[in-house]
Design an enzyme around this catalytic site. Sequence first.
Site, PDB file in Angstrom:
ATOM      1  N   ARG A 112       1.135  -0.859  -0.057  1.00 34.94           N
ATOM      2  CA  ARG A 112      -0.092   0.352   0.023  1.00 34.94           C
ATOM      3  C   ARG A 112       0.926   1.558  -0.104  1.00 34.94           C
ATOM      4  O   ARG A 112       1.770   1.503   0.720  1.00 34.94           O
ATOM      5  CB  ARG A 112      -0.601   0.446   0.794  1.00 34.94           C
ATOM      6  CG  ARG A 112      -2.204  -1.209   0.854  1.00 34.94           C
ATOM      7  CD  ARG A 112      -2.401  -1.149   2.963  1.00 34.94           C
ATOM      8  NE  ARG A 112      -1.819  -1.569   3.751  1.00 34.94           N
ATOM      9  CZ  ARG A 112      -2.642  -1.486   4.837  1.00 34.94           C
ATOM     10  NH1 ARG A 112      -3.381  -1.756   4.880  1.00 34.94           N
ATOM     11  NH2 ARG A 112      -1.300  -2.004   5.528  1.00 34.94           N
ATOM     12  N   ARG A 116      10.693   7.365   2.915  1.00 37.29           N
ATOM     13  CA  ARG A 116      10.358   8.734   2.988  1.00 37.29           C
ATOM     14  C   ARG A 116      10.996   9.418   4.467  1.00 37.29           C
ATOM     15  O   ARG A 116      11.379  10.994   3.834  1.00 37.29           O
ATOM     16  CB  ARG A 116       9.649   9.372   3.029  1.00 37.29           C
ATOM     17  CG  ARG A 116       8.702   9.290   1.433  1.00 37.29           C
ATOM     18  CD  ARG A 116       6.871   9.846   1.735  1.00 37.29           C
ATOM     19  NE  ARG A 116       6.556  10.389   2.216  1.00 37.29           N
ATOM     20  CZ  ARG A 116       5.603  11.128   3.157  1.00 37.29           C
ATOM     21  NH1 ARG A 116       4.473  10.096   2.911  1.00 37.29           N
ATOM     22  NH2 ARG A 116       5.430  12.443   3.043  1.00 37.29           N
ATOM     23  N   TYR A 164      12.212   0.376  -3.602  1.00 35.63           N
ATOM     24  CA  TYR A 164      12.045   1.908  -3.665  1.00 35.63           C
ATOM     25  C   TYR A 164      12.532   2.481  -4.838  1.00 35.63           C
ATOM     26  O   TYR A 164      13.619   2.404  -4.132  1.00 35.63           O
ATOM     27  CB  TYR A 164      11.125   2.387  -2.865  1.00 35.63           C
ATOM     28  CG  TYR A 164       9.883   1.545  -1.669  1.00 35.63           C
ATOM     29  CD1 TYR A 164       8.646   2.862  -2.277  1.00 35.63           C
ATOM     30  CD2 TYR A 164       9.673   1.194  -0.603  1.00 35.63           C
ATOM     31  CE1 TYR A 164       7.570   1.820  -2.067  1.00 35.63           C
ATOM     32  CE2 TYR A 164       7.551   0.002  -1.267  1.00 35.63           C
ATOM     33  CZ  TYR A 164       7.023   1.025  -1.526  1.00 35.63           C
ATOM     34  OH  TYR A 164       5.879   0.833  -0.647  1.00 35.63           O
ATOM     35  N   ASP A 194       1.215   5.477   0.409  1.00 37.17           N
ATOM     36  CA  ASP A 194       0.289   6.807   0.164  1.00 37.17           C
ATOM     37  C   ASP A 194      -0.080   8.131  -0.449  1.00 37.17           C
ATOM     38  O   ASP A 194       0.205   7.440  -1.084  1.00 37.17           O
ATOM     39  CB  ASP A 194       1.349   7.107   1.752  1.00 37.17           C
ATOM     40  CG  ASP A 194       1.525   6.536   3.224  1.00 37.17           C
ATOM     41  OD1 ASP A 194       1.114   5.723   3.458  1.00 37.17           O
ATOM     42  OD2 ASP A 194       2.583   6.591   3.388  1.00 37.17           O
TER      43      ASP A 194
END
Length: 270
Positions: free
Chosen positions: A55, A202, A115, A57
């Site tokens: 999932r 992040r 990522y 954001d």
Amino acid sequence: MPADTRIACRIEYDGKDFNGWQVQPHPGTVTVQGALESALGEVADTTVRVHCAGRTDSGVHAHAQIVHFDMPASRSCRAWMLGGNSTLPRSVRIHWAIAVNKTFHARFSALSRSYRYVIENTAVHSALLRHHVTWCSRPLDARLMHAAAQALLGERDFSAFRASSCQAATPMRNVQSVSVERRGDLVVIDISANAFLHHMVRNIAGSLIAVGDGRRPLGWVDELMTGRDRTLAAETAPASGLYLADIQYPAQFGLPTTPYGPPIIASKHN
């Protein structure tokens, strides 16, 4: 193909117009999952429920999100891809759809997730890239950032980079690779792990930027990992620069190979 066949798909999306991946209980909240299920439902002429690999954001993009669903009606793989794309907003695309064994699960069958975080390191923020990179006007030393990032490797406690809202049962994650390199005006962070905590990438990016622009020393990331205190790390980096870049699965499932992305930058993986 008969109904109840399990289908896997690669989904690409621009996250700027969505409130994240997951369907929300609040009416009118636009999510990627909601858009995808609505489009597939049009193809099936009934409700379709999808399961994703990871999932994302609000504002986060995906180059290679993998989903699966069990067909509620008999359709071809081509029909799921073309029919779905004809209904989806242009910011979401189905790149392929294939039949897979019933043992396949988009989330639980994944071996690793990768990522990519993209930073535009220029004096003036690009008008064209403003929704698809994070901008930093301070000069960044990518080699210093890469050296600092090596403290993240291995199976470790990532509490220092875990959001307070994270619901994971444990802060332990296994980072298999991490690199930082400059490509012209872009500084690119690539990180792969068995799984990630909420905001983990992040939060890591924010602290690596602080090392790269000289606000923090080389050994600071290692100190943060040892201290396991989120309040001592840097601010969470913006969502605009983050991409779900790749998901690795066992070869037995036969999923198509996806070029590493996003395509806004050339990739050493290609």
